[in-house]
Scaffold this motif. Structure first.
Motif, PDB file in Angstrom:
ATOM      1  N   GLY A 376       0.801  -1.216   0.000  1.00 56.13           N
ATOM      2  CA  GLY A 376       0.000   0.000   0.000  1.00 56.13           C
ATOM      3  C   GLY A 376       0.832   1.262   0.000  1.00 56.13           C
ATOM      4  N   PHE A 377       1.871   1.295   0.808  1.00 55.70           N
ATOM      5  CA  PHE A 377       2.678   2.513   0.906  1.00 55.70           C
ATOM      6  C   PHE A 377       3.582   2.703  -0.311  1.00 55.70           C
ATOM      7  N   ALA A 378       3.952   1.641  -0.992  1.00 52.96           N
ATOM      8  CA  ALA A 378       4.722   1.786  -2.235  1.00 52.96           C
ATOM      9  C   ALA A 378       3.877   2.468  -3.302  1.00 52.96           C
ATOM     10  N   VAL A 379       2.605   2.101  -3.396  1.00 48.15           N
ATOM     11  CA  VAL A 379       1.707   2.747  -4.355  1.00 48.15           C
ATOM     12  C   VAL A 379       1.501   4.216  -3.991  1.00 48.15           C
ATOM     13  N   LEU A 380       1.344   4.517  -2.711  1.00 49.26           N
ATOM     14  CA  LEU A 380       1.202   5.911  -2.273  1.00 49.26           C
ATOM     15  C   LEU A 380       2.447   6.727  -2.616  1.00 49.26           C
ATOM     16  N   ALA A 381       3.625   6.140  -2.430  1.00 46.62           N
ATOM     17  CA  ALA A 381       4.868   6.847  -2.746  1.00 46.62           C
ATOM     18  C   ALA A 381       4.935   7.207  -4.224  1.00 46.62           C
ATOM     19  N   LEU A 382       4.503   6.300  -5.075  1.00 53.66           N
ATOM     20  CA  LEU A 382       4.472   6.592  -6.507  1.00 53.66           C
ATOM     21  C   LEU A 382       3.535   7.759  -6.800  1.00 53.66           C
ATOM     22  N   GLY A 383       2.398   7.796  -6.127  1.00 48.63           N
ATOM     23  CA  GLY A 383       1.469   8.912  -6.317  1.00 48.63           C
ATOM     24  C   GLY A 383       2.082  10.243  -5.948  1.00 48.63           C
ATOM     25  N   PHE A 384       2.821  10.303  -4.860  1.00 51.72           N
ATOM     26  CA  PHE A 384       3.461  11.554  -4.454  1.00 51.72           C
ATOM     27  C   PHE A 384       4.553  11.971  -5.430  1.00 51.72           C
ATOM     28  N   CYS A 385       5.302  11.023  -5.964  1.00 51.57           N
ATOM     29  CA  CYS A 385       6.334  11.350  -6.958  1.00 51.57           C
ATOM     30  C   CYS A 385       5.698  11.898  -8.236  1.00 51.57           C
ATOM     31  N   ARG A 386       4.584  11.320  -8.651  1.00 49.78           N
ATOM     32  CA  ARG A 386       3.891  11.833  -9.826  1.00 49.78           C
ATOM     33  C   ARG A 386       3.371  13.242  -9.580  1.00 49.78           C
ATOM     34  N   TRP A 387       2.932  13.503  -8.348  1.00 51.80           N
ATOM     35  CA  TRP A 387       2.473  14.838  -7.973  1.00 51.80           C
ATOM     36  C   TRP A 387       3.614  15.847  -8.076  1.00 51.80           C
ATOM     37  N   ALA A 388       4.813  15.450  -7.674  1.00 54.72           N
ATOM     38  CA  ALA A 388       5.971  16.346  -7.747  1.00 54.72           C
ATOM     39  C   ALA A 388       6.289  16.704  -9.184  1.00 54.72           C
ATOM     40  N   ASP A 389       6.049  15.784 -10.109  1.00 51.40           N
ATOM     41  CA  ASP A 389       6.393  16.019 -11.521  1.00 51.40           C
ATOM     42  C   ASP A 389       5.306  16.742 -12.298  1.00 51.40           C
ATOM     43  N   ARG A 390       4.145  16.924 -11.679  1.00 55.34           N
ATOM     44  CA  ARG A 390       3.031  17.495 -12.421  1.00 55.34           C
ATOM     45  C   ARG A 390       3.329  18.928 -12.843  1.00 55.34           C
TER      46      ARG A 390
END
Length: 390
Positions: A376-390
């Motif tokens: 679960g937390f690995a998927v959340l981490a990916l979401g935050f990284c994508r947010w940083a690149d937006r």
């Protein structure tokens, strides 16, 4: 100070927290028995209290170092860590032990946050990521061997000897840093200490989208890892019945993190931090989901060899992520490196210590809580990284 000596010293300073966490793991059953703790999961507070103290104090030591310099605050923190060791050594009750561990954590916050700030004082960008990875490569030797050392000390001196060892090693680090480490923060870059300035630094960090996104990605990954740290002794010694072989199992998995840090230090300058982060994250997610599926199929207790077969490459991905995400979060904050490192360290440690302790407390004799947490937390981490690149 030559570069190699700088790397080794920073690695030892940064690994003081890992030493205080991992070396005590084999002693948790004995500590609980001698200090009359009947709840097995309550023993995890010996780890959790240390991490909580480290989380609370980082936000103080960073701004202090921006004003007074890195070196005096570093030495003060190590001295406070030593005081916490003495409290733990002489603890007559479990509550006193928790107080000693909390004090140790507060003291260890200074080396933890200042090692990052000192590196940021000297390097930036990919060179900073490379240096951090080299430091992690050396410092990972501590968690690899710390449980084995703790087991050896436990055999000959009892659990209090582990805290005597931490006290002596802390003194050696303080003497080495006091004699050889130059002050990396020049007078021109020092700032007057004020609550207003600390508040401005805090606001700057938490309102910078890139910083907060990578900070939260790190917190997600580290929360699952803290859950593993707090419950590893029970998983390997109780669920799998490894007994005295626990330090070898724990050290073997920690070695995969060290291997990743070494590989990262060699390739990050060529490939860049962002590309490596996404490669490691996708690998981490695939492995974590596989781990959760395997745990579910085997009703929470898959064969030990299969658990290792998945955990080792998963921890390798973790090792690739920690140094790069931390460097990416610090990159925009060079003008307030001490305060930024403090805020980032405080938030990451506070979140991971709290959430990780909850994951550890969910231990039910199986690895299911741990497996689902990693996925679960690995998927959340990916979401935050994508947010940083937006």
């Amino acid at each position: 100070m030559r570069h190699v000596e700088f790397i080794v010293l920073m690695a030892l300073i940064m690994s003081l927290a890992a030493l205080s966490t991992d070396a005590v793991m084999p002693a948790l059953p004995m500590i609980g028995q001698e200090l009359a703790t009947t709840d097995d999961n309550r023993r995890q507070l010996v780890i959790g209290a240390f991490l909580l103290g480290m989380a609370l104090a980082q936000v103080l030591f960073g701004p202090l170092s921006d004003s007074l310099g890195r070196k005096p605050i570093l030495l003060f923190g190590i001295a406070l860590f030593g005081a916490g060791c003495l409290i733990s050594i002489w603890a007559p009750t479990f509550e006193t032990m928790i107080l000693g561990r909390l004090t140790q954590g507060i003291g260890a916050a200074a080396p933890r946050v200042l090692a990052v700030a000192i590196v940021r004082d000297r390097f930036e960008g990919r060179q900073m990521a490379k240096t951090v990875s080299m430091i992690m490569t050396v410092s990972i030797l501590v968690p690899v061997f710390a449980p084995l050392v703790g087991q050896g000390v436990l055999t000959f001196t009892g659990w209090r000897g582990i805290f005597w060892l931490a006290l002596v090693l802390g003194g050696i680090m303080a003497a080495w840093a006091g004699w050889r480490l130059p002050e990396t923060l020049s007078d021109a870059h020092r700032h007057p200490l004020s609550f207003r300035r600390v508040g401005r630094a805090l606001i700057e960090v938490v309102t910078h989208r890139t910083v907060i996104a990578y900070l939260m990605a790190t917190a997600c990954l580290f929360s699952a890892f803290v859950g593993y740290l707090t419950s590893a002794q029970q998983v390997f010694q109780e669920t799998y019945g490894l007994g005295g072989l626990f330090p070898f199992a724990f050290g073997g998995l920690a070695g995969s993190i060290g291997l990743a840090a070494f590989v990262n230090s060699r390739v990050v300058v060529l490939l860049g931090m962002r590309r490596l982060v996404y490669m490691a994250l996708f690998g981490m997610i695939g492995l974590a989901l596989t781990f959760a599926g395997i745990a579910f199929v085997f009703e929470g207790i898959p064969p030990l060899w299969l658990t290792f077969l998945v955990l080792a490459p998963m921890f390798f991905c973790h090792g690739m992520l920690f140094g790069n995400l931390n460097a990416m979060a610090m990159q925009p904050m060079g003008h307030i490196a001490g305060s930024a490192a403090a805020v980032i360290g405080t938030v990451v440690t506070a979140i991971s210590a709290t959430v990780g302790s909850l994951i550890g407390q969910a231990y039910d004799g199986t690895i299911l809580p741990l497996a689902f947490a990693f996925a679960g937390f690995a998927v959340l981490a990916l979401g935050f990284c994508r947010w940083a690149d937006r």
